[in-house]
Design a protein around this motif. Structure first.
Motif, PDB file in Angstrom:
ATOM      1  N   THR A  19     109.584  85.512  24.522  1.00 41.80           N
ATOM      2  CA  THR A  19     109.185  86.767  23.886  1.00 41.80           C
ATOM      3  C   THR A  19     108.538  87.694  24.904  1.00 41.80           C
ATOM      4  N   ARG A  21     106.574  91.773  24.958  1.00 41.70           N
ATOM      5  CA  ARG A  21     106.114  92.925  24.198  1.00 41.70           C
ATOM      6  C   ARG A  21     106.727  94.187  24.787  1.00 41.70           C
ATOM      7  N   ASP A  26     108.203  93.920  19.480  1.00 41.37           N
ATOM      8  CA  ASP A  26     108.226  92.655  20.206  1.00 41.37           C
ATOM      9  C   ASP A  26     109.651  92.137  20.141  1.00 41.37           C
ATOM     10  N   TRP A  64     105.609  87.762  30.119  1.00 39.21           N
ATOM     11  CA  TRP A  64     106.276  87.281  28.912  1.00 39.21           C
ATOM     12  C   TRP A  64     105.719  85.911  28.550  1.00 39.21           C
ATOM     13  N   ARG A  89     108.400  90.249  15.558  1.00 36.21           N
ATOM     14  CA  ARG A  89     107.354  90.212  14.522  1.00 36.21           C
ATOM     15  C   ARG A  89     107.946  89.929  13.151  1.00 36.21           C
ATOM     16  N   HIS A  97     101.677  82.289  14.405  1.00 38.33           N
ATOM     17  CA  HIS A  97     101.878  82.806  15.757  1.00 38.33           C
ATOM     18  C   HIS A  97     100.675  83.675  16.119  1.00 38.33           C
ATOM     19  N   HIS A  98     100.570  83.996  17.383  1.00 40.19           N
ATOM     20  CA  HIS A  98      99.505  84.890  17.852  1.00 40.19           C
ATOM     21  C   HIS A  98     100.001  85.616  19.103  1.00 40.19           C
ATOM     22  N   ARG A  99      99.246  86.597  19.507  1.00 40.24           N
ATOM     23  CA  ARG A  99      99.583  87.351  20.710  1.00 40.24           C
ATOM     24  C   ARG A  99      98.877  86.705  21.897  1.00 40.24           C
ATOM     25  N   GLU A 104     100.461  89.515  26.402  1.00 37.93           N
ATOM     26  CA  GLU A 104     100.551  90.351  25.209  1.00 37.93           C
ATOM     27  C   GLU A 104     101.819  90.059  24.401  1.00 37.93           C
ATOM     28  N   ALA A 105     102.553  89.018  24.756  1.00 37.20           N
ATOM     29  CA  ALA A 105     103.753  88.625  24.028  1.00 37.20           C
ATOM     30  C   ALA A 105     103.380  87.695  22.880  1.00 37.20           C
ATOM     31  N   LEU A 106     104.243  87.621  21.873  1.00 36.35           N
ATOM     32  CA  LEU A 106     104.006  86.730  20.748  1.00 36.35           C
ATOM     33  C   LEU A 106     104.241  85.286  21.167  1.00 36.35           C
ATOM     34  N   GLU A 116     102.397  81.365  29.212  1.00 35.38           N
ATOM     35  CA  GLU A 116     102.502  82.784  29.519  1.00 35.38           C
ATOM     36  C   GLU A 116     102.824  82.877  30.999  1.00 35.38           C
TER      37      GLU A 116
END
Length: 159
Positions: A19, A21, A26, A64, A89, A97-99, A104-106, A116
């Motif tokens: 993923t 952003r 997203d 990402w 999203r 899920h969270h950021r 800053e990606a899901l 990340e």
């Protein structure tokens, strides 16, 4: 290359969702090519088909996330693999899920692990592009979860 697709189908790969952003939304896709490249520094590699918006976006955005899915997450894998899919999203509505704080990606929760990353090298490779990335952080590890793999054209469990 007669038989190449069938031959590569015999090689199991962990199913993950990448993923990123975007300013507008997203975006994400299912991959089965997450590979550890180096421990020092920690580097991973994913392969993306050249066609598609996510590949274009990864060429512009360096950070990402990748969530390695568990066997219970076949529906998520299928949703992120579908042609014409909506934004990430919407695909994750109702799914924990969270950021990610670094990308800053899901990040999809409930998998076997999530990372990340920040792209350090982009390598054109035929009809795909390889993204080599420095691991910025490990979001979680659940060693009790069974990973989802893709083998012989199907999602399967391990063991």
């Amino acid at each position: 290359m007669n038989g190449f697709v069938e031959a590569m189908g015999q090689v199991a790969g962990a199913v993950s969702v990448v993923t990123v952003r975007d300013e507008r939304d997203d975006v994400g896709t299912t991959v089965s090519t997450l590979t550890s490249i180096s421990l020092d520094p920690p580097l991973v590699m994913v392969s993306m088909a050249n066609r598609g918006y996510l590949n274009e976006l990864l060429l512009r955005r360096d950070r990402w996330a990748v969530s390695v899915l568990s066997v219970e997450q076949k529906t998520i894998a299928s949703s992120f693999a579908a042609a014409g899919r909506p934004g990430a999203r919407l695909l994750l509505a109702g799914t924990p899920h969270h950021r990610g704080p670094l990308s800053e990606a899901l990040v999809v929760e409930g998998g076997v692990t999530a990372l990340e990353a920040e792209t350090t090298q982009v390598v054109p490779a035929g009809d795909h592009t390889l993204y080599i990335a420095r691991v910025l952080g490990v979001d979680y590890v659940d060693s009790s979860a069974s990973p989802l793999v893709r083998l012989r054209g199907r999602y399967r469990s391990v063991g």
